[in-house]
Design a protein around this motif. Structure first.
Motif, short mmCIF file in Angstrom:
data_model
loop_
_atom_site.label_atom_id
_atom_site.label_comp_id
_atom_site.label_asym_id
_atom_site.label_seq_id
_atom_site.Cartn_x
_atom_site.Cartn_y
_atom_site.Cartn_z
N ALA A 186 1.87 -9.58 -10.20
CA ALA A 186 2.11 -10.93 -9.70
C ALA A 186 1.36 -11.18 -8.39
N GLY A 187 0.61 -10.18 -7.92
CA GLY A 187 -0.18 -10.35 -6.70
C GLY A 187 -1.56 -10.90 -7.04
N PHE A 188 -2.37 -11.01 -6.03
CA PHE A 188 -3.68 -11.67 -6.17
C PHE A 188 -4.55 -11.04 -7.27
N ILE A 189 -4.89 -9.77 -7.13
CA ILE A 189 -5.83 -9.17 -8.10
C ILE A 189 -5.12 -8.96 -9.43
N GLY A 190 -3.83 -8.59 -9.37
CA GLY A 190 -3.07 -8.36 -10.60
C GLY A 190 -3.05 -9.60 -11.49
N ALA A 196 3.96 -6.34 -17.26
CA ALA A 196 3.68 -6.59 -15.85
C ALA A 196 4.92 -6.19 -15.05
N LEU A 197 4.74 -5.23 -14.13
CA LEU A 197 5.87 -4.77 -13.30
C LEU A 197 5.58 -5.16 -11.85
N ASP A 198 6.50 -5.94 -11.26
CA ASP A 198 6.27 -6.39 -9.89
C ASP A 198 7.63 -6.66 -9.24
N SER A 199 7.78 -6.24 -8.00
CA SER A 199 9.07 -6.45 -7.32
C SER A 199 9.09 -7.79 -6.58
N LEU A 200 8.06 -8.58 -6.72
CA LEU A 200 7.98 -9.93 -6.14
C LEU A 200 8.29 -9.92 -4.65
N THR A 201 7.48 -9.18 -3.90
CA THR A 201 7.57 -9.26 -2.44
C THR A 201 7.02 -10.63 -2.04
N ALA A 239 4.24 -11.36 -1.28
CA ALA A 239 2.87 -11.53 -1.79
C ALA A 239 2.82 -11.73 -3.29
N GLY A 240 3.95 -11.49 -3.97
CA GLY A 240 3.96 -11.61 -5.43
C GLY A 240 4.57 -12.94 -5.83
N ASN A 241 3.97 -13.59 -6.78
CA ASN A 241 4.46 -14.89 -7.20
C ASN A 241 4.63 -14.88 -8.72
N ASN A 286 10.77 -7.73 -13.39
CA ASN A 286 10.95 -7.77 -11.95
C ASN A 286 11.56 -6.45 -11.51
N GLY A 287 10.72 -5.53 -11.04
CA GLY A 287 11.23 -4.21 -10.67
C GLY A 287 10.28 -3.51 -9.72
N ASP A 288 10.75 -2.35 -9.22
CA ASP A 288 10.07 -1.68 -8.12
C ASP A 288 9.39 -0.40 -8.62
N ALA A 336 1.06 -2.77 -4.15
CA ALA A 336 0.89 -2.21 -2.81
C ALA A 336 1.29 -3.25 -1.78
N GLU A 337 1.54 -2.76 -0.59
CA GLU A 337 1.49 -3.64 0.59
C GLU A 337 0.03 -3.63 0.97
N SER A 338 -0.58 -4.83 1.13
CA SER A 338 -2.04 -4.87 1.18
C SER A 338 -2.64 -5.49 2.44
N HIS A 348 -5.93 4.01 -10.73
CA HIS A 348 -5.44 3.71 -9.39
C HIS A 348 -6.44 2.77 -8.69
N VAL A 349 -5.93 1.64 -8.22
CA VAL A 349 -6.80 0.65 -7.57
C VAL A 349 -6.73 0.87 -6.06
N SER A 350 -7.83 1.31 -5.48
CA SER A 350 -7.81 1.59 -4.04
C SER A 350 -8.91 0.83 -3.31
N THR A 351 -9.12 1.20 -2.07
CA THR A 351 -9.90 0.37 -1.16
C THR A 351 -11.00 1.15 -0.46
N CYS A 400 -12.63 -0.29 -3.79
CA CYS A 400 -13.48 -1.48 -3.77
C CYS A 400 -13.40 -2.21 -2.43
N SER A 401 -14.34 -3.13 -2.26
CA SER A 401 -14.45 -3.88 -1.02
C SER A 401 -13.58 -5.14 -1.06
N ASN A 402 -13.74 -6.00 -0.06
CA ASN A 402 -12.87 -7.18 0.09
C ASN A 402 -13.00 -8.16 -1.07
N ASN A 403 -11.92 -8.35 -1.79
CA ASN A 403 -11.91 -9.34 -2.88
C ASN A 403 -11.60 -10.73 -2.35
N TYR A 404 -12.09 -11.72 -3.07
CA TYR A 404 -11.69 -13.11 -2.79
C TYR A 404 -11.73 -13.87 -4.11
#
Ligand code: NAD
Ligand code: DAU
Length: 365
Positions: free
Chosen positions: A10-14, A31-36, A38-40, A56-58, A82-84, A127-130, A183-187
């Motif tokens: 539910a986050g940006f890239i997801g 789709a698993l997301d705890s809707l912080t 940042a999650g919609n 909706n889970g962690d 993640a917290e991003s 694993h999606v990292s930065t 990866c680098s900065n997404n937009y």
């Protein structure tokens, strides 16, 4: 065909990844997301159907993850959750260690329990990292390759580095089939307006000061989110277990240049459309002023990394990845999306989407 568990969907890239897979793929996804904050869930809701379940889970709930893997017969995990946001990791690092380190470890444990106990089954943990795990470059350094030493500088990047190491260790020690992309900065569409590009777009429309940290000469390699999603697909298809692939956008620019471009591109949109000028009367361009007048240099971010740049030649050679979007195509699309989807960003900014989440998801797991 086995299903795919997508964390942080539910986050940006997801959201961009799930939307794209629904268009170009045929697999089922959970789709698993705890809707912080940042999650919609609302971004995903219209997509839920035969090929997509939303839970909706962690990710820190190992039992839940195991239950989902078994119940939905998942053979792949694509791990975005993640917290991003770097600034939040400076003001409150705890959540970053908890979700990014403990959360990733919880997923790895669940994956190992489900996939490697008894008869091992084909599987993949992606694993999606930065790129931030590699630290900061000087102006003359070559771009980050997969061989660069890890030198994370913020609590965010340190937590992502720790998660990368755990993923690597689960491959090396237990034989889990893993791949990692840095990866680098997404937009692009659906990005929470706390990150540079959507924040500046929304502030320009409201006629608010544009906070440029320090001298604004910090450099990022901007990657349109669709290119990143394509790179993950290629990695799932062709990536070798245990390998790491750097993904970049071929688009290194200083922050101040990004802000200037956004000011100017939005000025020409507003000047070309009376309807837009009426919708956004506080935007300087709507009254014939320059959007650049809003730029305000503010105190720099503590420990601010000066430059990131990505050498993606390994991904190009082994996965066939090259970015398809240029600075101008990516930016045009992004601006178009934020102008068209005012209701989306207003609801995430004023928090009203949370009422919807509370009504629809309270107590559900
Ligand atoms: P985001 O902050 O927009 O979304 C993160 C999602 O994870 C949210 O939906 C949130 O609700 C969910 N989440 C957070 N904690 C959770 C938990 N404990 N359990 C379940 N869900 C949880 O992030 P993003 O920009 O979409 O980034 C996705 C991934 O890509 C992250 O791992 C990030 O480190 C990585 N990444 C992002 C960028 C970028 O520029 N945005 C660049 C490189 C790497
Ligand atoms: O490099 C990949 C990383 O890119 C991801 O791993 C992170 O999840 C993602 O948030 C992003 O990190 P950055 O810190 O680079 O992104 P952010 O959009 O926060 O900032 C981009 C640059 O703009 C950075 O140099 C800080 C600067 N900035 C940011 C904000 C929010 C400003 O000058 N003013 C601002 O208000």
């Amino acid at each position: 065909m086995k299903s795919v568990l997508v964390t942080g969907a539910a986050g940006f890239i997801g959201v961009n990844y799930v939307r794209r897979r629904l268009e170009v793929g045929d697999e089922r996804m959970v789709a698993l997301d705890s809707l912080t904050y940042a999650g919609n869930g609302r971004s995903l809701e219209p997509l839920v159907g035969d090929r997509l379940d939303f839970v909706n889970g962690d990710i820190r709930d190992t039992e839940l993850v195991e239950k989902l893997i078994r119940q939905h017969d998942c053979g792949t995990i694509v791990h975005f959750a993640a917290e991003s946001h770097v600034d939040r990791s400076i003001s409150g690092p705890d959540a970053f260690i908890s979700t990014n380190v403990d959360g990733t470890h919880s997923l790895l444990k669940a994956a190992r329990n489900c996939w490697l106990s008894g008869d091992a089954m084909p599987h993949r943990f992606h694993h999606v990292s930065t790129d931030e795990v590699y630290g900061s470059l000087t102006a003359s350094d070559p771009p980050f390759s997969e061989e660069n030493q890890y030198q994370p500088n913020s609590p965010y990047s340190a937590s992502k580095a720790a998660s990368d190491h755990l993923v690597r260790a689960y491959h090396h020690t237990f034989g889990l089939d893993v791949t990692t992309t840095n990866c680098s900065n997404n937009y692009g569409p659906y990005q929470f307006p706390e990150k540079l590009i959507p924040l500046m777009i929304v502030k320009i429309l409201h006629g608010e000061a544009l906070p440029v940290y320090g001298d604004g000469m910090q450099i990022r390699d901007w990657l349109y989110v669709e290119d990143h999603c394509r790179a993950i697909e290629l990695c799932l298809e062709k990536g070798v277990a245990g390998e790491v692939y750097n993904i970049g956008g071929d688009n290194e620019r200083p922050n101040i240049e990004i802000v200037h471009s956004l000011c100017d591109m939005m000025e020409s949109r507003i000047l070309g459309s009376e309807a837009l000028a009426e919708r956004f009367p506080d935007c300087p361009a709507s009254r014939g002023d320059s959007n650049r007048d809003l730029i305000s240099h503010v105190t720099d971010r503590p420990g601010h990394d000066r430059r990131y740049a990505i050498d993606y030649s390994k991904a190009e050679a082994e996965l066939g990845y090259v970015p398809e979007h240029t600075f101008s195509t990516g930016f045009e699309r992004t601006i178009d999306w934020y102008l068209a989807e005012e209701a989306w960003w207003r609801s995430v900014m004023d928090g009203s989407y949370r009422d919807w989440i509370d009504t629809n998801y309270q107590g559900r797991g």
